[in-house]
Design an enzyme around this catalytic site. Structure first.
Site, PDB file in Angstrom:
ATOM      1  N   GLU A 269      -8.443  -2.108   2.590  1.00 57.10           N
ATOM      2  CA  GLU A 269      -7.978  -0.732   2.438  1.00 57.10           C
ATOM      3  C   GLU A 269      -6.736  -0.814   1.568  1.00 57.10           C
ATOM      4  OE1 GLU A 269      -6.160   2.285   2.420  1.00 57.10           O
ATOM      5  OE2 GLU A 269      -5.696   2.172   4.559  1.00 57.10           O
TER       6      GLU A 269
ATOM      7  N   CYS B 136      -1.098   5.788   1.409  1.00 56.39           N
ATOM      8  CA  CYS B 136      -2.108   5.374   0.424  1.00 56.39           C
ATOM      9  C   CYS B 136      -2.971   6.552  -0.024  1.00 56.39           C
ATOM     10  CB  CYS B 136      -2.977   4.258   0.985  1.00 56.39           C
ATOM     11  SG  CYS B 136      -3.636   4.638   2.607  1.00 56.39           S
TER      12      CYS B 136
HETATM   13  P1  NAD Z   1       3.392  -5.785  -1.458  1.00 53.15           P
HETATM   14  O1  NAD Z   1       2.271  -5.749  -2.402  1.00 53.15           O
HETATM   15  O2  NAD Z   1       4.379  -6.892  -1.533  1.00 53.15           O
HETATM   16  O3  NAD Z   1       2.879  -5.786   0.056  1.00 53.15           O
HETATM   17  C1  NAD Z   1       1.941  -4.869   0.546  1.00 53.15           C
HETATM   18  C2  NAD Z   1       1.581  -5.313   1.981  1.00 53.15           C
HETATM   19  O4  NAD Z   1       0.902  -6.558   1.933  1.00 53.15           O
HETATM   20  C3  NAD Z   1       2.785  -5.567   2.874  1.00 53.15           C
HETATM   21  O5  NAD Z   1       2.479  -5.114   4.177  1.00 53.15           O
HETATM   22  C4  NAD Z   1       2.969  -7.083   2.860  1.00 53.15           C
HETATM   23  O6  NAD Z   1       3.518  -7.577   4.061  1.00 53.15           O
HETATM   24  C5  NAD Z   1       1.560  -7.576   2.693  1.00 53.15           C
HETATM   25  N1  NAD Z   1       1.452  -8.805   1.927  1.00 53.15           N
HETATM   26  C6  NAD Z   1       2.071  -9.106   0.771  1.00 53.15           C
HETATM   27  N2  NAD Z   1       1.685 -10.316   0.318  1.00 53.15           N
HETATM   28  C7  NAD Z   1       0.795 -10.795   1.222  1.00 53.15           C
HETATM   29  C8  NAD Z   1       0.033 -11.995   1.326  1.00 53.15           C
HETATM   30  N3  NAD Z   1       0.074 -12.949   0.363  1.00 53.15           N
HETATM   31  N4  NAD Z   1      -0.772 -12.154   2.398  1.00 53.15           N
HETATM   32  C9  NAD Z   1      -0.841 -11.208   3.372  1.00 53.15           C
HETATM   33  N5  NAD Z   1      -0.149 -10.057   3.318  1.00 53.15           N
HETATM   34  C10 NAD Z   1       0.647  -9.841   2.258  1.00 53.15           C
HETATM   35  O7  NAD Z   1       4.110  -4.402  -1.648  1.00 53.15           O
HETATM   36  P2  NAD Z   1       5.252  -3.668  -0.844  1.00 53.15           P
HETATM   37  O8  NAD Z   1       6.434  -3.555  -1.725  1.00 53.15           O
HETATM   38  O9  NAD Z   1       5.430  -4.163   0.541  1.00 53.15           O
HETATM   39  O10 NAD Z   1       4.549  -2.258  -0.746  1.00 53.15           O
HETATM   40  C11 NAD Z   1       4.369  -1.470  -1.877  1.00 53.15           C
HETATM   41  C12 NAD Z   1       2.965  -1.457  -2.368  1.00 53.15           C
HETATM   42  O11 NAD Z   1       2.060  -1.780  -1.348  1.00 53.15           O
HETATM   43  C13 NAD Z   1       2.604  -0.073  -2.823  1.00 53.15           C
HETATM   44  O12 NAD Z   1       2.523  -0.055  -4.210  1.00 53.15           O
HETATM   45  C14 NAD Z   1       1.281   0.244  -2.195  1.00 53.15           C
HETATM   46  O13 NAD Z   1       0.274   0.216  -3.156  1.00 53.15           O
HETATM   47  C15 NAD Z   1       0.990  -0.875  -1.279  1.00 53.15           C
HETATM   48  N6  NAD Z   1       0.800  -0.470   0.116  1.00 53.15           N
HETATM   49  C16 NAD Z   1      -0.357   0.133   0.435  1.00 53.15           C
HETATM   50  C17 NAD Z   1      -0.576   0.524   1.736  1.00 53.15           C
HETATM   51  C18 NAD Z   1      -1.845   1.205   2.132  1.00 53.15           C
HETATM   52  O14 NAD Z   1      -1.860   1.896   3.129  1.00 53.15           O
HETATM   53  N7  NAD Z   1      -2.944   0.990   1.424  1.00 53.15           N
HETATM   54  C19 NAD Z   1       0.391   0.301   2.687  1.00 53.15           C
HETATM   55  C20 NAD Z   1       1.587  -0.341   2.329  1.00 53.15           C
HETATM   56  C21 NAD Z   1       1.771  -0.732   1.034  1.00 53.15           C
END
Ligand code: NAD
Length: 475
Positions: free
Chosen positions: A247, A281
């Site tokens: 998701e 999202c």
């Molecule tokens: P990010 O890409 O660093 O992280 C997004 C999420 O993934 C976080 O919860 C993080 O803990 C997890 N994550 C990151 N790297 C990972 C890995 N290697 N393995 C497992 N989990 C990992 O971004 P961010 O700055 O935390 O959030 C911003 C971006 O994340 C936004 O641009 C948005 O697109 C996305 N996001 C989407 C949702 C959603 O509901 N689809 C929720 C939160 C964040």
């Protein structure tokens, strides 16, 4: 409190010394710490999830449902405590946190009921002595990764779906918001979920996914987060032939036709855009408004954006809280600067709000050219784009231009137009003339780069089940 990890039926501070800071985004102050799981802790969680797997899979669906119903009641009793923790650690207004925490019980109860409806089927055979049946069996131990924007909403669907199906689970909840996750886990524990069935870890996300996904114990990955991370985890899962539910992000179009009630729709659009400071999202990002009502829509939308009361989510009357991270402020600033460079018009906002905490003004950009970064990238913050269109096919083409396909919104009183939008827009979810997404009983998920698989609805539990075909000769 450092016993943040729940492994094999015990709260533990783990085997290492690494901790992450927990920050109140409304003040920027450190308000706690969270234990990071080390490799030994992950191995303990894997061993526990593995050992408990057969017993939980054999527990009847009725008994699993009874436990989940008790967990739902516990979650309802703990809703206020979870809401307070969400606001303190994530920043959203308490009213929104209460809605999120308050719905946890509904999600668990839905899955409790679904557990009893995981029907297989009998397939007519070619020989009278043969009976062919399909049973649905739990896929096995799950590794789940849930994000910080809905720290309860995203976690509860994964927990309840996996447990209802008879799978054990290791959940990596967000390090930013550990407290509400711990309260939720305790609701399941108090309901009687056996040791090992449910495990909670925090840590360095990349380390945890790199450790859990390749493990032969894990049979299924469920991830909610960004497209780049989803791609990374998807590659890793594919290498180890693991099933996934992804998701990921979105860039939702919100189409307003010229027969819609422009001002009323603008108020709904602003409420959806600025909910959780845009960190949703399914948040509408591209407001595509037909020429004849564009002026009226924009005036009402901008007025609402300007009137929003920003503040600490815990304060009475706050309508929009801070962003969850300092790093998101830089991203907002960069996206606005780039859009203005490309020729967009700034109608309101565009800057950091105050210098305490991570607040960013509700921002409206108009006439944003396709060349702007924000026309390709998910802002995941309080920035709305208002662009015009002349006729509906043009708006539908713009809606489908991006590789995202999570949510879409359409407004018109003409059924030919609403039908055209429902049929023509490439999206996993479409909400027409109102906001109607994310109920426990409806599927939630995207297509294209927004991911695959559904959480919620009958589809939600299916993603934790696998068919077993049995052909039996009774000669
Ligand atoms: P990010 O890409 O660093 O992280 C997004 C999420 O993934 C976080 O919860 C993080 O803990 C997890 N994550 C990151 N790297 C990972 C890995 N290697 N393995 C497992 N989990 C990992 O971004 P961010 O700055 O935390 O959030 C911003 C971006 O994340 C936004 O641009 C948005 O697109 C996305 N996001 C989407 C949702 C959603 O509901 N689809 C929720 C939160 C964040």
């Amino acid at each position: 409190m450092t016993d943040n990890l729940y492994i094999n039926g015990q709260w533990t501070s783990g085997s290492g010394t690494r901790r992450g800071a927990v920050i109140n985004p409304a003040t920027g102050e450190t308000i706690g710490a969270v234990t990071f799981a080390e490799a030994a802790d992950l191995d303990a969680a894997l061993a526990a999830a593995n050992a408990a797997s057969a017993g939980w899979a054999r527990t009847s669906a009725y008994d699993r449902a009874a436990i989940l119903k008790r967990a739902a009641a516990n979650a309802r009793a703990q809703a206020e405590a979870m809401a307070q923790a969400i606001t303190r650690e994530q920043g959203k207004p308490l009213s929104e946190a209460r809605m999120e925490a308050g719905s946890a019980g509904d999600h668990i109860e839905w899955y409790a009921e679904e557990a009893r409806r995981t029907y297989g089927r009998v397939i007519p055979s070619r020989q009278p002595e043969v009976m062919q049946s399909v049973m649905l069996e739990p896929v096995g131990p799950v590794a789940a990764f849930s994000p910080w924007n809905f720290p309860i909403g995203q976690l509860v669907r994964k927990l309840a779906g996996a447990l209802a199906a008879g799978c054990t689970i290791i959940a990596k909840a967000p390090e930013e918001t550990p407290t509400c996750a711990m309260i939720l886990i305790q609701c399941f524990v108090d309901a009687g979920v056996p040791a090992g069935v449910l495990n909670l870890v925090f840590g360095v996300p990349a380390e945890i996914s790199a450790h859990l996904i390749p493990s032969p114990v894990i049979r299924k990955i469920s991830f909610t987060g960004s497209v780049p991370v989803g791609r990374l985890l998807g590659e890793l899962a594919a290498r180890h032939l693991k099933r996934t539910t992804m998701e990921l992000g979105g860039h939702a179009p919100f189409i307003v036709c010229d027969d819609a009630e422009a001002e009323k729709v603008a108020l709904l659009g602003a409420a959806l855009k600025f909910r959780n400071a845009g960190q949703v999202c399914a948040s509408p990002t591209r407001f595509l408004v037909q020429d004849a009502v564009a002026e009226r829509f924009t005036t009402a939308f901008v007025a609402r954006a300007r009137a929003l009361r920003l503040g600490d989510g815990a304060a009475e009357g706050t309508e929009m809280g801070p962003l969850a991270h300092a790093r998101r402020l830089d991203m907002m600033q960069a996206l606005v600067a780039d859009a203005l460079d490309q020729g967009a018009r700034l109608l309101t906002g565009g800057a950091r709000h105050g210098n305490t905490g991570f607040f960013f003004e509700p921002t409206v950009l108009a006439d944003v050219p396709l060349s702007a970064r924000i026309m390709q990238e998910e802002p995941f913050g309080p920035i709305a784009i208002v662009n015009r269109f002349a006729d509906l096919p043009e708006a539908i083409a713009e809606a489908n231009r991006l590789p995202y396909g999570l949510a879409a919104f359409g407004f018109s009183t003409r059924t030919d137009r609403t039908h055209a939008m429902a049929r023509g827009i490439e999206t996993g979810m479409m909400s027409i003339n109102h906001f109607g997404l994310a109920a426990p009983e409806t599927p939630f998920g995207g297509i294209k780069d927004s991911g695959h698989g559904s959480e919620g609805g009958s589809e939600g539990i299916l993603s934790y089940l696998t068919p077993k075909f049995v052909s039996q000769f009774n000669g």
